[in-house]
Design an enzyme around this catalytic site. Structure first.
Site, PDB file in Angstrom:
ATOM      1  N   ASP A   1      -2.610   3.648  -5.247  1.00 24.25           N
ATOM      2  CA  ASP A   1      -3.045   3.635  -6.475  1.00 24.25           C
ATOM      3  C   ASP A   1      -3.933   4.579  -6.871  1.00 24.25           C
ATOM      4  OD1 ASP A   1      -1.606   1.120  -7.079  1.00 24.25           O
ATOM      5  OD2 ASP A   1      -3.286  -0.060  -7.036  1.00 24.25           O
ATOM      6  N   GLY A   2      -4.673   5.196  -5.741  1.00 24.09           N
ATOM      7  CA  GLY A   2      -5.919   6.100  -5.826  1.00 24.09           C
ATOM      8  C   GLY A   2      -4.921   7.542  -6.095  1.00 24.09           C
TER       9      GLY A   2
ATOM     10  N   THR B   1      -7.323  -5.682 -13.128  1.00 29.05           N
ATOM     11  CA  THR B   1      -6.951  -5.929 -11.700  1.00 29.05           C
ATOM     12  C   THR B   1      -7.395  -5.260 -10.651  1.00 29.05           C
ATOM     13  OG1 THR B   1      -4.789  -4.660 -12.004  1.00 29.05           O
ATOM     14  CG2 THR B   1      -4.700  -7.044 -12.481  1.00 29.05           C
ATOM     15  N   ALA B   2      -8.529  -4.541 -10.998  1.00 29.24           N
ATOM     16  CA  ALA B   2      -9.220  -3.856  -9.917  1.00 29.24           C
ATOM     17  C   ALA B   2     -10.608  -4.334  -9.789  1.00 29.24           C
ATOM     18  CB  ALA B   2      -9.516  -2.245 -10.369  1.00 29.24           C
ATOM     19  N   TYR B   3     -11.921  -3.931  -9.995  1.00 28.41           N
ATOM     20  CA  TYR B   3     -13.108  -4.028  -9.676  1.00 28.41           C
ATOM     21  C   TYR B   3     -13.350  -5.309 -10.376  1.00 28.41           C
ATOM     22  CZ  TYR B   3     -18.075  -3.419  -8.411  1.00 28.41           C
ATOM     23  OH  TYR B   3     -19.178  -3.749  -8.006  1.00 28.41           O
ATOM     24  N   ALA B   4     -12.847  -5.191 -11.871  1.00 26.36           N
ATOM     25  CA  ALA B   4     -13.367  -6.300 -12.797  1.00 26.36           C
ATOM     26  C   ALA B   4     -12.772  -7.815 -12.241  1.00 26.36           C
ATOM     27  CB  ALA B   4     -12.684  -6.003 -14.159  1.00 26.36           C
TER      28      ALA B   4
END
Length: 394
Positions: A136-137, A255-258
């Site tokens: 993803d990065g 769907t990441a940090y949140a």
């Protein structure tokens, strides 16, 4: 000129601000016509890739510091040049990578590659198509390279997570050919336009302006004190945030940090901005979703004991001082992410594979339970018969 058919069928429209299926309400009411008020988008089900002319140039971005990506990278680049006759762009650092320059297969095609340097060379109107090899990065980095219009991105999963990379590298020739021929669905991933306005900044110097695909994070940085920041929505003070900080994210970033901070997961085609507190000091402070297109302004509260720090997709960390402000809204430049299958299948496959969404032990069927009940009942009868036998013999 477009005319409605005689049946007076009304076309349904969608916008980034709010669903507006009908522009008129009763005989007198209607939405004011203002081109800046509504940003229309396509029906997600009809988002298909169309080439107005055959793509000629492709940017290939590979994951850094990962030797396992090198063989697929060389194989892909050689095939694009020799079989598809495409102009291939790579980062300048790739041309000087010692792990690649020692490879005879790469040296055969090295002179045919074009390179660029991030921050120095402008790729606008030079790239028709992007291929990412990594996780993803890698896709987030590709998004950062284009601060305006972004070419379609095809992302192969050769990294550690792969939530945004739906393609497998097996049979890459057929998959890339299908995309080049226009046989592919698209997910338009919205981005956030983030501007930091400094109180004491040089008026002639433009403010920091970035587009982010996942999220912008405001936190307390190295300070031991709680973050104390004010949140405004379209100029109206909404609340003060006291805690470890605040996450402002796109649906892609949900769907990441949140999600780790307790937010809901939102499909990337939903037009919205998510506001999620990080470890808030108030238990009733829950994540909220606001319409895409509104402007959020974030400032230090007058009572704040320390400054705050802002990062954009995990990069470009900046300090937010007193009277500085961060402005966040939806950008008109989305990221066209190519689907391996379609919008719905790709997203739910990612939820299942990467986050193990709703994975649990299977509940037993009644027949299985009845078998267990009979077994226990039979055991009980056997035990009772044995006790009766012992009593009788005694």
């Amino acid at each position: 000129m477009f005319r409605l058919p005689s049946t007076r069928r009304i076309r349904r429209t969608r916008s980034l601000n709010a669903p507006s299926p009908v522009q008129q309400f009763g005989p007198c009411g209607r939405i004011m016509k203002n081109s800046a008020m509504v940003i229309t988008v396509q029906d997600p089900a009809s988002q298909r890739l169309t080439w107005y002319k055959n793509p000629l140039s492709v940017l290939v971005i590979k994951k850094v510091r990962d030797m396992s990506v090198l063989p697929p990278f060389i194989q892909l680049v050689r095939w694009l040049i020799q079989e598809k006759s495409m102009i291939v762009f790579v980062e300048h650092s790739v041309m000087e990578d010692t792990m690649l320059t020692s490879n005879s297969g790469f040296m055969e095609i090295r002179e045919k590659l074009k390179s660029f340097q991030d921050g120095k060379d402008d790729l606008t109107d030079k790239i028709d198509f992007i291929i990412c090899l990594g996780g993803d990065g890698t896709l987030l980095y590709a998004s950062l390279l284009f601060q305006k219009s972004v070419p379609p991105i095809m992302a192969f999963h050769l990294g550690s997570l792969g939530f945004l990379t739906p393609f497998k590298f097996d049979n890459f020739q057929q998959q890339v050919t299908n995309v080049l021929e226009g046989h592919a669905a698209l997910t338009l991933r919205s981005r956030l336009r983030c501007i930091i306005v400094r109180k004491n900044e040089d008026k002639e110097k433009p403010p920091l302006n970035l587009l982010v695909l996942n999220e912008v994070v405001i936190d307390r940085g190295p300070s031991p004190y709680l973050s104390n920041i004010d949140l405004f929505l379209d100029g109206k003070h909404i609340t003060s945030v006291q805690g470890d900080g605040l996450i402002v994210s796109t649906p892609t970033g949900s769907t990441a940090y949140a999600v780790a901070a307790g937010a809901s997961m939102i499909h990337p085609s939903v037009p919205a901005i998510m506001v999620t507190p990080i470890c808030p000091h108030s238990l009733s402070f829950r994540p909220i979703v606001v319409p895409a297109g509104v402007e959020l302004k974030i400032m230090l509260s007058p009572d704040a004991r320390s400054t705050a720090w802002v990062s954009f997709d995990g990069r470009n960390q900046q300090e937010l001082c007193a009277d500085d402000s961060l402005r966040v809204t939806t950008s008109i430049y989305s990221v066209p992410s190519i689907c391996a299958q379609d919008q719905i299948t790709d997203w739910f496959d990612s939820l299942a594979e990467c986050l193990h969404w709703n994975v649990r032990k299977r509940q037993k069927h009644f027949e299985e339970l009845s078998d267990l009940t009979h077994s226990k009942y039979d055991d009980a009868l056997d035990s009772t018969s044995k006790d009766n036998y012992l009593l009788t013999t005694d």
